[in-house]
Design a protein around this motif. Sequence first.
Motif, mmCIF file in Angstrom:
data_model
loop_
_atom_site.group_PDB
_atom_site.id
_atom_site.type_symbol
_atom_site.label_atom_id
_atom_site.label_comp_id
_atom_site.label_asym_id
_atom_site.label_seq_id
_atom_site.Cartn_x
_atom_site.Cartn_y
_atom_site.Cartn_z
ATOM 1 N N PHE A 1 -3.522 39.022 20.385
ATOM 2 C CA PHE A 1 -4.814 39.079 20.872
ATOM 3 C C PHE A 1 -4.765 38.941 22.518
ATOM 4 C CE2 PHE A 1 -5.777 38.540 16.638
ATOM 5 C CZ PHE A 1 -7.052 39.212 16.369
ATOM 6 N N LEU A 2 -5.537 39.643 23.218
ATOM 7 C CA LEU A 2 -5.401 39.776 24.622
ATOM 8 C C LEU A 2 -6.930 39.082 24.954
ATOM 9 C CD1 LEU A 2 -4.168 43.035 25.463
ATOM 10 C CD2 LEU A 2 -3.243 40.978 26.471
ATOM 11 N N ILE A 3 -6.621 37.682 25.524
ATOM 12 C CA ILE A 3 -8.120 36.877 25.653
ATOM 13 C C ILE A 3 -8.167 36.828 27.574
ATOM 14 C CG2 ILE A 3 -8.874 34.684 25.538
ATOM 15 C CD1 ILE A 3 -6.941 34.108 23.130
ATOM 16 N N GLY A 4 -9.275 37.285 27.594
ATOM 17 C CA GLY A 4 -9.545 37.364 29.355
ATOM 18 C C GLY A 4 -11.041 37.201 29.513
ATOM 19 N N GLY A 5 -11.445 37.805 30.579
ATOM 20 C CA GLY A 5 -12.881 37.609 30.831
ATOM 21 C C GLY A 5 -13.200 37.362 32.274
ATOM 22 N N PRO B 1 -11.107 45.617 15.707
ATOM 23 C CA PRO B 1 -10.856 47.166 16.075
ATOM 24 C C PRO B 1 -11.788 47.525 17.562
ATOM 25 C CG PRO B 1 -12.982 46.812 14.869
ATOM 26 C CD PRO B 1 -12.202 45.333 14.807
ATOM 27 N N TRP B 2 -12.371 46.280 18.092
ATOM 28 C CA TRP B 2 -13.343 46.697 19.396
ATOM 29 C C TRP B 2 -12.670 45.755 20.318
ATOM 30 C CZ3 TRP B 2 -17.197 45.227 15.516
ATOM 31 C CH2 TRP B 2 -17.629 46.454 14.625
ATOM 32 N N LEU B 3 -13.104 46.385 21.572
ATOM 33 C CA LEU B 3 -13.270 45.479 22.727
ATOM 34 C C LEU B 3 -14.545 44.530 22.371
ATOM 35 C CD1 LEU B 3 -12.756 44.152 25.423
ATOM 36 C CD2 LEU B 3 -14.160 46.350 26.499
ATOM 37 N N LEU B 4 -14.156 43.182 22.534
ATOM 38 C CA LEU B 4 -15.367 42.125 22.270
ATOM 39 C C LEU B 4 -15.763 41.444 23.401
ATOM 40 C CD1 LEU B 4 -16.685 41.140 19.535
ATOM 41 C CD2 LEU B 4 -15.058 39.522 19.072
ATOM 42 N N TYR B 5 -16.984 40.952 23.642
ATOM 43 C CA TYR B 5 -17.582 40.202 24.900
ATOM 44 C C TYR B 5 -18.350 39.126 23.846
ATOM 45 C CZ TYR B 5 -17.308 44.551 27.340
ATOM 46 O OH TYR B 5 -16.852 45.760 28.082
ATOM 47 N N PHE B 6 -18.775 38.213 24.794
ATOM 48 C CA PHE B 6 -19.673 37.164 24.185
ATOM 49 C C PHE B 6 -20.568 36.535 25.422
ATOM 50 C CE2 PHE B 6 -19.838 32.543 22.192
ATOM 51 C CZ PHE B 6 -20.880 32.906 21.542
ATOM 52 N N THR B 7 -21.825 36.610 25.207
ATOM 53 C CA THR B 7 -22.769 36.331 26.400
ATOM 54 C C THR B 7 -22.732 35.039 26.844
ATOM 55 O OG1 THR B 7 -24.523 35.712 24.854
ATOM 56 C CG2 THR B 7 -24.287 38.222 25.671
ATOM 57 N N SER B 8 -22.202 33.908 26.052
ATOM 58 C CA SER B 8 -22.446 32.662 26.215
ATOM 59 C C SER B 8 -21.634 32.135 27.404
ATOM 60 C CB SER B 8 -22.091 31.769 24.862
ATOM 61 O OG SER B 8 -22.841 31.861 23.966
ATOM 62 N N GLU B 9 -20.276 32.570 27.361
ATOM 63 C CA GLU B 9 -19.544 32.642 28.678
ATOM 64 C C GLU B 9 -18.468 33.785 28.780
ATOM 65 O OE1 GLU B 9 -17.878 28.449 29.818
ATOM 66 O OE2 GLU B 9 -18.075 27.974 27.643
ATOM 67 N N LYS B 10 -17.745 33.698 29.871
ATOM 68 C CA LYS B 10 -17.060 34.872 30.082
ATOM 69 C C LYS B 10 -16.076 35.297 29.063
ATOM 70 C CE LYS B 10 -16.133 33.263 34.398
ATOM 71 N NZ LYS B 10 -15.691 33.225 35.834
ATOM 72 N N LEU B 11 -15.902 36.322 28.458
ATOM 73 C CA LEU B 11 -14.812 36.474 27.347
ATOM 74 C C LEU B 11 -14.715 37.986 27.363
ATOM 75 C CD1 LEU B 11 -12.874 35.361 25.183
ATOM 76 C CD2 LEU B 11 -14.859 35.932 23.632
ATOM 77 N N THR B 12 -13.547 38.486 27.294
ATOM 78 C CA THR B 12 -13.005 39.734 26.699
ATOM 79 C C THR B 12 -11.845 39.385 25.698
ATOM 80 O OG1 THR B 12 -11.235 40.442 28.215
ATOM 81 C CG2 THR B 12 -13.475 41.190 28.827
#
Length: 372
Positions: free
Chosen positions: A267-271, A247-258
């Motif tokens: 699914f849109l995969i970016g960062g 349901p959300w915009l998701l980030y991850f601290t380990s490496e660049k990710l949206t």
Amino acid sequence: MRYDLAIIGGGLAGAATAYYACKAGARVVLLERRDVNLGASGSNAGSIHAQIPFDPFRHLGDEWAKRFSEVLPLFSASIELWAGLQQELNGDLGFAAKGGLMVAGSDHDLQALHRKAAIERAQGLQIDMWGADMLADRAPFLTEGFPGGAFCPIEGKADPFRVTPLYLKRARELGLSLMRNTPVRAITPDGQGFTLDIGGRWVQAHRVVNAAGADAASVAQMVGAHVPMDAHAIQVSVTEKRPELLPWLLYFTSEKLTLKQAAEGGFLIGGGWPARMRGGPVVDHRSVLRNLALAQRLVPALDGVQIVRSWAAIVNGTADWRPILGEVPQVPGFFLNLFPWMGFTAGPIISRTIAELALGQQPSVDLAPFAL
């Protein structure tokens, strides 16, 4: 005819500035060297951000974050505009703001998120810190074992293929003159404003807005202004359709990710993963694989998902990630609408304000801290 305003750049910044200026009754011309929405405005992942990005925070530290945090009220003000933009422009922009979750990949990163959240809250942004139990309860689609995360309820997404074209459509209905395939060769002050050389033809305007994105530095040089902005090639991927999960915009601290899921299921995969340059930006398969692996590490349901399209684009960047906005002090009447990295989010409020400044009106927000 001498225009009230000439705008250089056919992305979101230029289109939105044109719309708000036309709405105010100005005579406006927009000059685009290729075609509209072909740069970062139409090629980004469509994320609506409000949090301080973690990757530069990791590398540049708390003092950088405190300085960068001055842009957060701009994000909040712009998201308020986004919320009513579909109604104002009378069209579907694919906008949704259900929140954004930044997942901590380690205890160390979680402590960093706590420090970052304190900086964000000092600027009025709501950040809810989730521990491991809350993360497991509210986000069961995540891999088990992460220690927590930071949730911002105003973040979300919009469709970059729709936003700029709709702004332009409404601006043209209000009288905008749009010139495609029209690179600006030179800009000369002429006593009443500026004369723009467009290749053996000339456009005259009382004032000029530079909204040229990654080409903004070269445009600014035409009036003798040095803009410390450079260009970066990055890429995005979209997957096949899957059942509704995220349901959300998701980030991850380990490496660049949206990561986010479109309404139709992909699914849109970016960062911000790097693309290659071969005359123009082209997809780097190594970045695709690493970006996908990171998304699958965070969301196990993406195991085995097929990438159906990847694309690359040039985005503008500044070393400190801060925007460069407003009138150039040494060139009266020449304005900058340049928001690096997260200009898709900030575009509506910044463009409305630049239009107000260029037309001598009271600005919606204070852009003075971001002057050249």
